[in-house]
Design a protein around this motif. Structure first.
Motif, PDB file in Angstrom:
ATOM      1  N   ILE A  83       0.165  14.238   7.709  1.00  0.00           N
ATOM      2  CA  ILE A  83       1.537  13.840   7.388  1.00  0.00           C
ATOM      3  C   ILE A  83       1.425  12.594   6.520  1.00  0.00           C
ATOM      4  CG2 ILE A  83       3.751  12.989   8.296  1.00  0.00           C
ATOM      5  CD1 ILE A  83       3.207  15.779   9.280  1.00  0.00           C
ATOM      6  N   VAL A  84       2.247  12.507   5.492  1.00  0.00           N
ATOM      7  CA  VAL A  84       2.305  11.288   4.694  1.00  0.00           C
ATOM      8  C   VAL A  84       3.726  10.747   4.769  1.00  0.00           C
ATOM      9  CG1 VAL A  84       2.791  12.393   2.452  1.00  0.00           C
ATOM     10  CG2 VAL A  84       1.611  10.185   2.533  1.00  0.00           C
ATOM     11  N   SER A  85       3.823   9.447   4.936  1.00  0.00           N
ATOM     12  CA  SER A  85       5.126   8.790   5.004  1.00  0.00           C
ATOM     13  C   SER A  85       5.154   7.649   3.998  1.00  0.00           C
ATOM     14  CB  SER A  85       5.368   8.238   6.411  1.00  0.00           C
ATOM     15  OG  SER A  85       4.507   7.140   6.656  1.00  0.00           O
ATOM     16  N   LEU A  86       6.358   7.153   3.753  1.00  0.00           N
ATOM     17  CA  LEU A  86       6.463   5.975   2.891  1.00  0.00           C
ATOM     18  C   LEU A  86       5.658   4.829   3.476  1.00  0.00           C
ATOM     19  CD1 LEU A  86      10.197   5.955   1.781  1.00  0.00           C
ATOM     20  CD2 LEU A  86       8.188   6.669   0.492  1.00  0.00           C
ATOM     21  N   GLY A  87       5.634   4.732   4.804  1.00  0.00           N
ATOM     22  CA  GLY A  87       4.843   3.685   5.455  1.00  0.00           C
ATOM     23  C   GLY A  87       3.363   3.819   5.139  1.00  0.00           C
ATOM     24  N   ASP A  88       2.853   5.067   5.131  1.00  0.00           N
ATOM     25  CA  ASP A  88       1.446   5.288   4.776  1.00  0.00           C
ATOM     26  C   ASP A  88       1.188   4.814   3.354  1.00  0.00           C
ATOM     27  OD1 ASP A  88       0.843   6.552   7.227  1.00  0.00           O
ATOM     28  OD2 ASP A  88       1.407   8.516   6.437  1.00  0.00           O
ATOM     29  N   LEU A  89       2.103   5.129   2.464  1.00  0.00           N
ATOM     30  CA  LEU A  89       1.930   4.742   1.064  1.00  0.00           C
ATOM     31  C   LEU A  89       1.944   3.228   0.903  1.00  0.00           C
ATOM     32  CD1 LEU A  89       4.245   7.335  -0.732  1.00  0.00           C
ATOM     33  CD2 LEU A  89       1.767   7.453  -0.401  1.00  0.00           C
ATOM     34  N   SER A  90       2.795   2.555   1.668  1.00  0.00           N
ATOM     35  CA  SER A  90       2.926   1.107   1.493  1.00  0.00           C
ATOM     36  C   SER A  90       1.821   0.321   2.179  1.00  0.00           C
ATOM     37  CB  SER A  90       4.288   0.635   1.983  1.00  0.00           C
ATOM     38  OG  SER A  90       4.400   0.814   3.368  1.00  0.00           O
ATOM     39  N   THR A  91       1.216   0.884   3.223  1.00  0.00           N
ATOM     40  CA  THR A  91       0.200   0.116   3.945  1.00  0.00           C
ATOM     41  C   THR A  91      -1.220   0.438   3.506  1.00  0.00           C
ATOM     42  OG1 THR A  91       0.097   1.746   5.724  1.00  0.00           O
ATOM     43  CG2 THR A  91       1.620  -0.099   6.012  1.00  0.00           C
TER      44      THR A  91
END
Length: 135
Positions: free
Chosen positions: A111-119
């Motif tokens: 799963i990819v989330s905006l949180g993954d992208l930002s961290t």
């Protein structure tokens, strides 16, 4: 950078015949508001905490109603070898904050989330996606 470098691994799924209460309990246990829905080894939709409330409870469905009754069958996904920037743009254009990640055989791998992208070092991609989502 590819999505496989920033995604969350080992995704949990629910079956469409499981109950909304079971899906909510799984979300609580793994601290998420998003779970892919799978049937016969295929991804058929997603369910969010918001789906449970808006498409389930607010529509008069009981906690023992099936996930199928509240899930979203509009399925957006990305491939694990796609570029982070490309996926972030797609997430922004589709106005979604989380997305299932599949391999080229379309097996769910993360799963990819905006949180993954930002961290994970792709903050500019996450910022661009969030800007589109917020419009």
């Amino acid at each position: 950078m590819q999505i496989k470098d920033v995604m969350s691994n080992h995704p949990v799924t629910v079956a469409p015949e499981q109950t909304l209460a079971e899906a909510a309990e799984i979300m609580r246990r793994i601290d998420t508001g998003f779970i892919p829905v799978g049937e016969n080894d295929r991804l058929i939709g997603t369910i969010t905490d918001r789906d449970i409330v808006i498409n389930g409870l607010a529509q008069g469905k009981a906690a023992d109603s099936a996930v199928r009754d509240a899930m979203s069958s509009d399925l957006y996904y990305c491939y694990q070898d796609q570029d982070v920037g490309e996926v972030a743009r797609n997430m922004g254009e589709q106005q979604i904050r989380r997305m299932p990640v599949v391999d080229r055989e379309k097996k769910l791998v993360g799963i990819v989330s905006l949180g993954d992208l930002s961290t994970e070092g792709a903050a500019s991609a996450a910022g661009a996606a969030l800007e589109l989502i917020s419009e």
